[in-house]
Design a protein around this motif. Structure first.
Motif, short mmCIF file in Angstrom:
data_model
loop_
_atom_site.label_atom_id
_atom_site.label_comp_id
_atom_site.label_asym_id
_atom_site.label_seq_id
_atom_site.Cartn_x
_atom_site.Cartn_y
_atom_site.Cartn_z
N ASP A 176 -12.34 22.85 38.41
CA ASP A 176 -11.21 23.48 37.73
C ASP A 176 -9.88 22.98 38.28
O ASP A 176 -8.83 23.46 37.89
N ALA A 177 -9.96 21.99 39.19
CA ALA A 177 -8.74 21.44 39.78
C ALA A 177 -8.55 19.97 39.41
O ALA A 177 -7.60 19.34 39.89
N LYS A 178 -9.42 19.44 38.57
CA LYS A 178 -9.33 18.02 38.22
C LYS A 178 -8.02 17.74 37.47
O LYS A 178 -7.49 18.60 36.76
N PRO A 179 -7.49 16.53 37.65
CA PRO A 179 -6.25 16.18 36.95
C PRO A 179 -6.42 16.22 35.44
O PRO A 179 -7.52 16.07 34.91
N THR A 180 -5.32 16.42 34.76
CA THR A 180 -5.33 16.46 33.30
C THR A 180 -5.91 15.16 32.75
O THR A 180 -5.57 14.06 33.20
N MET A 281 -16.33 8.47 40.27
CA MET A 281 -16.27 8.45 41.73
C MET A 281 -15.09 7.62 42.23
O MET A 281 -14.43 7.99 43.22
N LYS A 282 -14.81 6.52 41.56
CA LYS A 282 -13.63 5.72 41.93
C LYS A 282 -12.36 6.55 41.81
O LYS A 282 -11.50 6.54 42.69
N ASP A 283 -12.24 7.29 40.71
CA ASP A 283 -11.04 8.11 40.51
C ASP A 283 -10.89 9.18 41.59
O ASP A 283 -9.77 9.48 42.03
N ILE A 284 -12.02 9.74 42.03
CA ILE A 284 -11.98 10.75 43.10
C ILE A 284 -11.50 10.13 44.41
O ILE A 284 -10.64 10.68 45.11
N LEU A 285 -12.03 8.96 44.75
CA LEU A 285 -11.60 8.28 45.97
C LEU A 285 -10.12 7.91 45.92
O LEU A 285 -9.39 8.07 46.91
N LEU A 286 -9.68 7.42 44.78
CA LEU A 286 -8.27 7.06 44.65
C LEU A 286 -7.38 8.29 44.71
O LEU A 286 -6.25 8.23 45.23
N TYR A 287 -7.87 9.40 44.19
CA TYR A 287 -7.10 10.65 44.24
C TYR A 287 -6.82 11.05 45.68
O TYR A 287 -5.67 11.33 46.06
N TRP A 288 -7.86 11.07 46.53
CA TRP A 288 -7.67 11.50 47.91
C TRP A 288 -6.94 10.44 48.73
O TRP A 288 -6.20 10.76 49.67
N THR A 289 -7.11 9.19 48.37
CA THR A 289 -6.33 8.13 49.02
C THR A 289 -4.84 8.34 48.75
O THR A 289 -4.00 8.17 49.66
#
Length: 599
Positions: A176-180, A281-289
């Protein structure tokens, strides 16, 4: 991710305790500095700052307490930094399934029948884009509190590592916290088929998930609104540890579901086009990076195809060239693959060095095995992460491992100094935390629980009510912590250890009859900085003879007509002179270590 119990060493031999030094250990002398190497302090974020000492089995958050991001304050970080640490691994940050009611904050209640313990496994992620509400003083501001922890970490001169859990998620994953614009895992899956490369999960069409019949959530004496022995999942999904059954067993990772990276059950790879899971998964890693995380410890990385890592890691490095990736890998035959093709910086050195050192401490191995490991890892030695403890392993001071916080001292010195690779300790290790007590889901097996709300008693003595000054520690514990600080500081800063070469002299001395297979000796050297690292796993005081073979004399650039001494940098209690044949004798206490500088 915790491996099944049958994969763990659970040997429990007790050998007589060694005697720690009596004198106060002075600070390390100034030494040559280099660019250093990585020294990691792993802390379980939920446990680290908890001050409560109730420790009731299956106790609630409010009964047993829980550590917060804010507990890891400037004083805590300075104390960690002063030990020679360069990176802090904040374990259990991402939001995972817990049995605490956060519905007032619009967080759905988790199902007790697919949660292990009350605090839940930090490796059953239920939202990759959020952090665990347990860790926040203000639940609505939990992300901001984590951001401030990252800022404090960086201001303290440290870098921050978090877990990335790519192989599996909680059974009731929902972000419920994923980017738009980001689609949730499974949102576009075709659930009518067992496998489709574009699906995020594997399905068992026509079957419904069954909670393991022997699983009693929270034990027989505790209730929870969602505890009824059932979990609604139709069709059933494959379980995280590659169990393609609607009825996983009690010892499976039944609280998780396996993610689909485009590999079918016949191990056929379908990577063209790029599977949807790869992109997510790439988008998640880039998000936290983008949030200034400095590295990822990648859980059970070898259960994810190496091709994914080789595709995703360069893309993340394009966003931050300095970011590091650490892989939890247990198959030595895959080490080169995950470094060379997977592009990882570092891999766990569990199966070889950790296991061997553990057996040495227990008197069940001999020291020539150490050099054999270094030879086997030739070319990738500097890519191996060494440790004696982490959240999956039994505590050194527990009766299941050493039974004495000092007996593993030589193993720690070897881990820290044998090569240029990183070294890691687990919070509480430096003060002899034994991991005692049955916490609830976690049995009394020498490991600190990762599933339950709990206080960590010996660590709490160092924390000293949030002062982080160690005033509540015993004299022995203070000496042990100073020992760790000296070893880690020396390992991380001395040029012979951070940049130098390695040469084993153990076999030469055993063959010459100078010492037995309970003693290890190797050289680390760079230019005129020449160190002889000597460690004994003897249970009694012994006189040890050590000789530098001719090859070592040449490698070190020593003058065969010269006169040399060796002074210990670790305890500063020993100084020996070399005879003309480059031999010296030293009386060694039980389980003792020396880092001797040759001059």
């Amino acid at each position: 991710m915790r491996r099944p119990l049958f994969c763990l060493l659970t040997l429990s031999i007790f050998i007589g305790c060694s005697t720690p030094p009596k004198e106060k250990i002075p600070p390390l002398a100034t030494m040559e500095k280099s660019s250093g190497k990585i020294v990691i302090y792993q802390l379980m974020t939920r446990l680290f700052g908890n001050k409560k000492t109730v420790n009731k089995p299956y106790g609630t958050r409010d009964e047993n307490g829980v550590g917060k991001f804010n507990d890891i304050d400037d004083a805590a970080l300075k104390s960690i930094k002063d030990m020679g640490i360069t990176h802090v691994w904040y374990t259990g940050v991402l939001e995972h399934a817990v049995l605490t009611d956060y519905t007032p904050f619009s967080i759905p209640l988790d199902d007790a029948d697919v949660v292990k313990g009350r605090a839940g496994s930090p490796y059953a992620i239920k939202d990759y884009y959020d952090v665990n509400p347990d860790l926040a003083m203000s639940v609505p501001n939990r992300r901001e509190e984590f951001d401030r922890l990252l800022e404090r970490t960086h201001q303290a001169g440290l870098k921050a590592i978090i877990d990335f859990v790519p192989n599996h998620v909680a059974r009731h994953y929902h972000s419920d916290a994923k980017p738009t614009g980001v689609k949730d895992l499974g949102e576009g899956d075709d659930k009518a088929v067992a496998f489709r490369a574009a699906n995020n999960f594997y399905y068992l069409p026509g079957q419904s998930f069954q909670v393991p019949k022997d699983y009693v959530a929270l034990g027989a004496n505790n209730t929870f609104p969602t505890k009824d022995g059932k979990f609604d999942e139709t069709p059933a999904k494959a379980t995280g540890n590659n169990v393609f059954s609607a009825a996983p067993g009690l010892h499976d990772w039944f609280e998780t579901v396996k993610l689909n990276y485009g590999v079918d059950q016949q191990n056929q790879k379908h990577f063209d086009p790029i599977p949807d899971t790869w992109v997510k998964m790439k988008d998640i890693l880039l998000y936290w990076t983008s949030k200034k995380v400095d590295g990822f410890r990648c859980d059970m990385a070898e259960m994810v195809p190496v091709e994914f890592w080789g595709w995703v890691i360069p893309q993340v490095r394009a966003a931050n060239p300095d970011i590091i990736f650490i892989a939890e890998v247990y198959n030595p035959n895959e080490y080169h693959n995950y470094i060379e093709n997977g592009k990882f910086n570092y891999l766990y050195d569990k199966v070889q060095l950790y296991d061997t050192l553990r057996l040495l401490v227990q008197g069940k191995a001999t020291t020539p095995s150490i050099h054999a490991i270094q030879q086997h890892l030739s070319g990738i030695n500097d890519n191996m992460l060494h440790f004696l403890e982490n959240h999956d392993e039994q505590r050194v001071a527990s009766p299941f491992f050493a039974g004495d916080m000092w007996k593993a001292a030589p193993a720690m010195v070897i881990s820290a100094t044998i090569d240029r690779g990183p070294v890691m300790i687990y919070f509480g290790q430096e003060v002899g935390e034994p991991g005692a007590g049955a916490a609830g889901f976690q049995a009394n097996d020498g490991r600190t629980t990762i599933f339950d709300y709990w206080g960590v008693p010996e660590h709490q003595k160092w924390m000293n009510g949030g002062k982080f000054n160690g005033d509540s520690l015993s004299a022995e514990q203070k000496q042990l912590r100073q020992f760790y600080a000296d070893v880690l500081s020396l390992a991380g800063r001395n040029i012979a250890l951070t940049q130098g070469e390695y040469l084993d002299i153990t076999a030469h001395n055993i063959n010459a009859g100078n010492f037995t297979g309970n003693t290890s000796a190797f050289l680390r050297y760079s230019g005129t900085e020449r160190l002889l690292v000597l460690n004994t796993f003897n249970a009694t005081t012994q006189e040890i003879k050590v000789q530098l073979p001719a090859s070592a004399v040449t490698a070190l650039g020593l003058d065969t007509e010269g006169s040399y001494i060796a002074r210990d940098l670790l305890w500063r209690e020993a100084e020996v002179g070399f005879s003309k044949d480059f031999t010296f004798t030293l009386t060694c206490k039980p389980y003792s270590s020396y880092i001797l500088k040759i001059k």
